[in-house]
Design an enzyme around this catalytic site. Structure first.
Site, PDB file in Angstrom:
ATOM      1  N   LEU A   1      -1.637  -5.930  -3.378  1.00 55.43           N
ATOM      2  CA  LEU A   1      -1.626  -6.028  -4.838  1.00 55.43           C
ATOM      3  C   LEU A   1      -0.673  -7.042  -5.393  1.00 55.43           C
ATOM      4  CD1 LEU A   1      -2.923  -4.643  -7.210  1.00 55.43           C
ATOM      5  CD2 LEU A   1      -1.027  -3.314  -7.352  1.00 55.43           C
TER       6      LEU A   1
ATOM      7  N   GLU B   1       2.854  -4.003   2.370  1.00 57.24           N
ATOM      8  CA  GLU B   1       3.473  -3.153   1.132  1.00 57.24           C
ATOM      9  C   GLU B   1       3.484  -2.041   1.119  1.00 57.24           C
ATOM     10  OE1 GLU B   1       0.817  -4.112  -2.338  1.00 57.24           O
ATOM     11  OE2 GLU B   1      -0.962  -4.108  -1.026  1.00 57.24           O
TER      12      GLU B   1
ATOM     13  N   LYS C   1      -7.210  -4.152  -8.289  1.00 50.71           N
ATOM     14  CA  LYS C   1      -6.653  -2.805  -8.522  1.00 50.71           C
ATOM     15  C   LYS C   1      -7.655  -1.866  -8.610  1.00 50.71           C
ATOM     16  CE  LYS C   1      -2.489  -0.605 -10.710  1.00 50.71           C
ATOM     17  NZ  LYS C   1      -1.755  -0.580  -9.419  1.00 50.71           N
TER      18      LYS C   1
ATOM     19  N   TYR D   1      -8.508  -0.050 -12.410  1.00 55.64           N
ATOM     20  CA  TYR D   1      -7.422   0.393 -13.501  1.00 55.64           C
ATOM     21  C   TYR D   1      -6.247  -0.096 -13.395  1.00 55.64           C
ATOM     22  CZ  TYR D   1      -4.511   2.239  -9.648  1.00 55.64           C
ATOM     23  OH  TYR D   1      -3.689   2.057  -8.302  1.00 55.64           O
TER      24      TYR D   1
END
Length: 297
Positions: free
Chosen positions: A205, A181, A149, A35
């Site tokens: 990411l 993160e 993702k 996504y």
């Protein structure tokens, strides 16, 4: 945060009530899909190229054949805004899965991918952007390929919920004390005028705003150091901030219940915030927040 009524499904534009998929759907049953979330300001996409490029990297990584070219997809997404008459701040969610087929771990043969996208009104979180907010540490229980993702977000969801239950805006993830993160953001530490963040490896990411922040730092002469920092380093930081398509550049003022320096947003964070706002062509959080404060006085 109302969802607009017209949904892009494959190449058709449907009312959201018309969008249905079988219960045997790979995204639903296996999280077998990817996504993106793209920011929209005043009816215009921000960083669309970067998001589309990342989407194509993700589908390639999990061996889904994208049914559109990049240019074709950009055109469809533009039509999505036009058909919904989006002229204010919003976000567009798009998702592609391997498709609908009888449940089996192995890839189905000759199955068409399922794709949809929708627009949702989404205002900027001005209080957090201007005043900053609190975050907490949380073990990183995710898989090793976070650069994809994917739809497999349960560890992120659980971490974000724990942060919410503890009055924090974000959970800062770490593996054995090394910060990777946030649950839905990239994390940065500022020390001696330098910005530190985890290297863009497969276990984080590769944020679209993260890439822009690196560019902003270069433009402003701020050293951008791709070097992982530890949870223990945060107590000695001068500043901390997080970024994402929905949080922009948001200052972090408290970590695990303790102030970071004075407990106020720092100078480097503010410079990067202004650089983001200028690049996106949007009013500053400062001006909007101060205007709202006057109206409420």
């Amino acid at each position: 945060m109302a969802i607009k009524p017209i949904i892009l499904s494959d190449k058709e534009f449907l009312n959201h009530e018309e969008l249905h998929y079988p219960f045997e759907e790979r995204g639903l049953q296996f999280g077998d899909g990817v996504y993106e979330v793209i920011r929209v300001y005043d009816g215009n996409y921000y960083l669309m190229e970067e998001h589309i490029d990342r989407l194509f990297r993700s589908v390639e990584a999990i061996k889904i054949t994208m049914p559109y070219s990049k240019e074709e997809l950009k055109g469809l997404l533009q039509q999505l805004l036009e058909k919904n008459q989006v002229d204010l701040d919003a976000k567009v969610y798009l998702q592609i899965t391997r498709g609908s087929a009888a449940r089996d771990h192995a890839f189905p043969v000759d199955v068409k991918p399922n794709f949809y996208a929708y627009a949702q009104e989404f205002s900027r979180n001005l209080p957090a952007m201007w005043n900053g907010g609190s975050v907490m540490s949380h073990p990183d229980h995710r898989w090793d390929w976070c650069y994809i993702k994917s739809l497999n977000l349960l560890p992120n969801v659980l971490a974000k919920q724990e942060a919410k239950e503890n009055g924090c805006m974000e959970a800062i993830l770490h593996k054995d004390g090394v910060v990777t993160e946030g649950s839905s953001s990239n994390a940065y530490l500022v020390r001696d005028g330098k910005v530190y963040t985890h290297p863009a490896k497969k276990n984080i990411l590769h944020g679209c705003v993260r890439m822009r922040v690196e560019q902003f730092c270069d433009d402003l002469g701020i050293p951008f150091v791709e070097e992982a920092f530890r949870v223990d380093d945060i107590q000695h930081a001068d500043e901390m901030f997080i970024t994402s398509s929905t949080t922009e550049v948001t200052p972090v003022t408290h970590f695990d219940g303790k102030k970071i320096t004075t407990g106020s947003p720092g100078e480097v964070t503010r410079k990067l915030q202004y650089a983001y706002e200028k690049d996106a062509g949007i009013p500053t959080a400062k001006s909007l927040f101060e205007s709202a404060e006057k109206q409420n006085a």
